[in-house]
Motif scaffolding. Sequence first.
Motif, PDB file in Angstrom:
ATOM      1  N   UNK A  60       0.859  -1.189   0.000  1.00 53.12           N
ATOM      2  CA  UNK A  60       0.000   0.000   0.000  1.00 53.12           C
ATOM      3  C   UNK A  60       0.894   1.236   0.000  1.00 53.12           C
ATOM      4  N   UNK A  61       0.618   2.186  -0.881  1.00 54.67           N
ATOM      5  CA  UNK A  61       1.351   3.447  -0.921  1.00 54.67           C
ATOM      6  C   UNK A  61       0.385   4.611  -1.000  1.00 54.67           C
ATOM      7  N   UNK A  62       0.774   5.748  -0.413  1.00 55.83           N
ATOM      8  CA  UNK A  62      -0.109   6.914  -0.433  1.00 55.83           C
ATOM      9  C   UNK A  62       0.699   8.197  -0.298  1.00 55.83           C
ATOM     10  N   UNK A  63       0.361   9.189  -1.128  1.00 53.44           N
ATOM     11  CA  UNK A  63       0.955  10.530  -1.081  1.00 53.44           C
ATOM     12  C   UNK A  63       2.482  10.476  -1.194  1.00 53.44           C
ATOM     13  N   UNK A  64       2.954   9.745  -2.177  1.00 57.55           N
ATOM     14  CA  UNK A  64       4.397   9.652  -2.434  1.00 57.55           C
ATOM     15  C   UNK A  64       4.709  10.633  -3.564  1.00 57.55           C
ATOM     16  N   UNK A  65       5.127  11.842  -3.190  1.00 54.29           N
ATOM     17  CA  UNK A  65       5.302  12.914  -4.167  1.00 54.29           C
ATOM     18  C   UNK A  65       6.725  13.462  -4.231  1.00 54.29           C
ATOM     19  N   UNK A  66       7.626  12.983  -3.393  1.00 55.11           N
ATOM     20  CA  UNK A  66       9.022  13.415  -3.474  1.00 55.11           C
ATOM     21  C   UNK A  66       9.693  12.537  -4.526  1.00 55.11           C
ATOM     22  N   UNK A  67      10.104  13.145  -5.642  1.00 55.00           N
ATOM     23  CA  UNK A  67      10.487  12.372  -6.833  1.00 55.00           C
ATOM     24  C   UNK A  67      11.589  11.363  -6.563  1.00 55.00           C
ATOM     25  N   UNK A  68      12.667  11.772  -5.900  1.00 54.27           N
ATOM     26  CA  UNK A  68      13.780  10.847  -5.703  1.00 54.27           C
ATOM     27  C   UNK A  68      13.362   9.646  -4.857  1.00 54.27           C
ATOM     28  N   UNK A  69      12.449   9.864  -3.907  1.00 50.75           N
ATOM     29  CA  UNK A  69      11.971   8.754  -3.080  1.00 50.75           C
ATOM     30  C   UNK A  69      10.925   7.935  -3.818  1.00 50.75           C
ATOM     31  N   UNK A  70      10.132   8.607  -4.644  1.00 52.13           N
ATOM     32  CA  UNK A  70       9.151   7.880  -5.460  1.00 52.13           C
ATOM     33  C   UNK A  70       9.859   6.893  -6.381  1.00 52.13           C
ATOM     34  N   UNK A  71      10.983   7.293  -6.937  1.00 54.22           N
ATOM     35  CA  UNK A  71      11.731   6.400  -7.820  1.00 54.22           C
ATOM     36  C   UNK A  71      12.312   5.214  -7.057  1.00 54.22           C
ATOM     37  N   UNK A  72      12.708   5.435  -5.798  1.00 51.84           N
ATOM     38  CA  UNK A  72      13.216   4.322  -4.982  1.00 51.84           C
ATOM     39  C   UNK A  72      12.090   3.334  -4.672  1.00 51.84           C
ATOM     40  N   UNK A  73      10.911   3.854  -4.352  1.00 51.59           N
ATOM     41  CA  UNK A  73       9.756   2.981  -4.101  1.00 51.59           C
ATOM     42  C   UNK A  73       9.419   2.201  -5.365  1.00 51.59           C
ATOM     43  N   UNK A  74       9.394   2.891  -6.502  1.00 56.59           N
ATOM     44  CA  UNK A  74       9.079   2.238  -7.780  1.00 56.59           C
ATOM     45  C   UNK A  74      10.059   1.094  -8.058  1.00 56.59           C
ATOM     46  N   UNK A  75      11.353   1.364  -7.870  1.00 55.67           N
ATOM     47  CA  UNK A  75      12.355   0.340  -8.164  1.00 55.67           C
ATOM     48  C   UNK A  75      12.172  -0.894  -7.288  1.00 55.67           C
ATOM     49  N   UNK A  76      11.860  -0.675  -6.017  1.00 54.97           N
ATOM     50  CA  UNK A  76      11.717  -1.805  -5.091  1.00 54.97           C
ATOM     51  C   UNK A  76      10.439  -2.596  -5.351  1.00 54.97           C
TER      52      UNK A  76
END
Length: 654
Positions: A140-156
């Motif tokens: 579950x993910x919500x309000x992930x708007x910081x780009x560099x961290x969003x990319x880390x979440x996406x990769x994982x």
Amino acid sequence: MASLVSSSFTLPTSKVDQLSSLSEKHYFLHSFLPKKTNQPNSKSSLRVKCAAISNGLFTQTTPEVRRIVPDNSQGLPTVKIVSVVLEAQYQSTLTAAVQTLNSKGRYASFEVVGYLVEELRDESTYQTFCKDLEDANIFIGSLIFVEELALKVKAAVEKERDRLDAVLVFPSMPEVMRLNKLGSFSMSQLGQSKSPFFQLFKKKSSAGFADNMLMLVKYLPSDKAQDARLYILSLQFWLGGSPDNLMNFLKMISGSYVPALKGTTIEYSDPVLFLDSGIWHPLAPLYDDVKEYLNWYGTRRDANEKLKGRNAPVIGLVLQSHIVTGDESHYVAVIMELEARGAKVIPIFPGGLDFSSPVERYFIDPVTKKPFVNSVVSLTGFALVGGPARQDHPRAVEALMKLDVPYIVALPLVFQITEEWLNSTLGLHPIQVALQVALPELDGGMEPIVFAGRDPRTGKSHALHKRVEQLCTRAIKWAELKRKSKTEKKLAITVFSFPPDNGNVGTAAYLNVFDSIFSVLKELKRDGYNVEGLPETSEALIEEVIHDKEAQFSSPNLNIAYKMNVREYQSLTPYATLLEESWGKPPGNLNSDGENLLVYGKVENSMEMSSLEFSPHLATRVIRCGSFSPNLASTHYKKWSLWLRSLTPAKGGK
């Protein structure tokens, strides 16, 4: 050097005036913490330790305080849930939901671990997150708007997406939203111009995200419509935020998509929906009509007649919708403080990230187009339109211009717990500075005040009471200033001397400041302000204010507007001794006659002009120590601010 905080600060038995300089500073800082009572007989054995590193760049909270591992003595299937969210408001309600499910011991045992997105900056925490995903069933993910961290979440998550039973991402950056997977439903085409997702998301509408998703279902084939419907229900459960809503959400998703529970009938209730936007007061039911709310306010038995009267200032408050999670104590503190000071409050909340629509709906009379409120305080810390997501500053400016009242944006701590913030040399987390200080200022927000801390165990906010008092004082003063006529308002103008000690009073590095001031004063007079005694020329203005335009601060030719003796200064400055480390004992050598601290300038009935020296010593310390040093403020600067705030006709306004 890092410091570990495992309990609230307590003052030693010695008196404050006997403390060392370092201890005295910590006592002053920790006085902002909420009072906690000792509970030696508490049944809970959980102790939370948080390393508050000195640079303040990373939060050092740990997701382990949000990890629940069930005691699966009944041999039930285990459903593991991993979440990543921006803020910690869901921490307590999600924990309550999982504990309730596990206590009933039916269907499955639920294991859950929650991460705050900022925690993923730490490499070891990120690796733990990746490890948790390897055997997770649901993400579950919500309000992930910081780009560099969003990319880390996406990769994982992308590595495990095909194996995961369900991936649910609620409003976040498109890169993360594309990870959504619920049976045959996905958002993999999000961002492509021909996709129905793109057509819906690019529209600027006040409708909520869930409403847009309901519109989307008609574009889907019938075999995907059921999965899309469950995604919409999931979003409604999530936005509802209560323990019951989250418990039914987990039951619905687990029963529908976890293979180990296939064939098991798991009953769940529909989401309990709350108003998309409305007026929330801790002593009242929810209202969606401001006049009905004001009628209730006028019939309150707990309020005195002065508070209910027509002359009471009215403060509009903008809240986040997570009040449904029970994270509301910091809001209650502000409301109660304002009312205790004689101000009415209209606290509103939106259903999504567009705060401008409820602002226009509840703060402006639809008939007269005049505001119901005298000032507005946003307690969200976010930009008025878009929150932490995509901002629309022109739309925000348009709404605030219609409102035309002072607009303060206060903020709760988001990425730090209270102790981390107090111990950090940088203060507020840099990402929060960007999201909740810089962006709201583009809308027109002002005076960002941190008014609430955050508890590491529950994730809930708690009021920082001295700061709540400060915030409420400012909100009421701005409201009172808004209600005054132009002729009643007082104005104070301060001119600096830089470079110092070179006969540069009011030059601002050799610029002609007095010509600008003179032009401003003439315009104010034409606009209806009471500008008494305005001379004919800027040269005459200089002569009246400082007598000698080449005067240095040691010159006897400067006007003295006020003399403040040392005892008066110390009585008004409880932390005066902290400043002595850098500036010595008052009155000091700057702006002083040896006995008093001097305020230079000229005072009229409706206007004050004062001069403030920016000394070479101060300039050197700013460069060497940085402008956020807690003991950098100078004695003569503090003297000037005290005079302006407490001892002049301009004390009530700006």
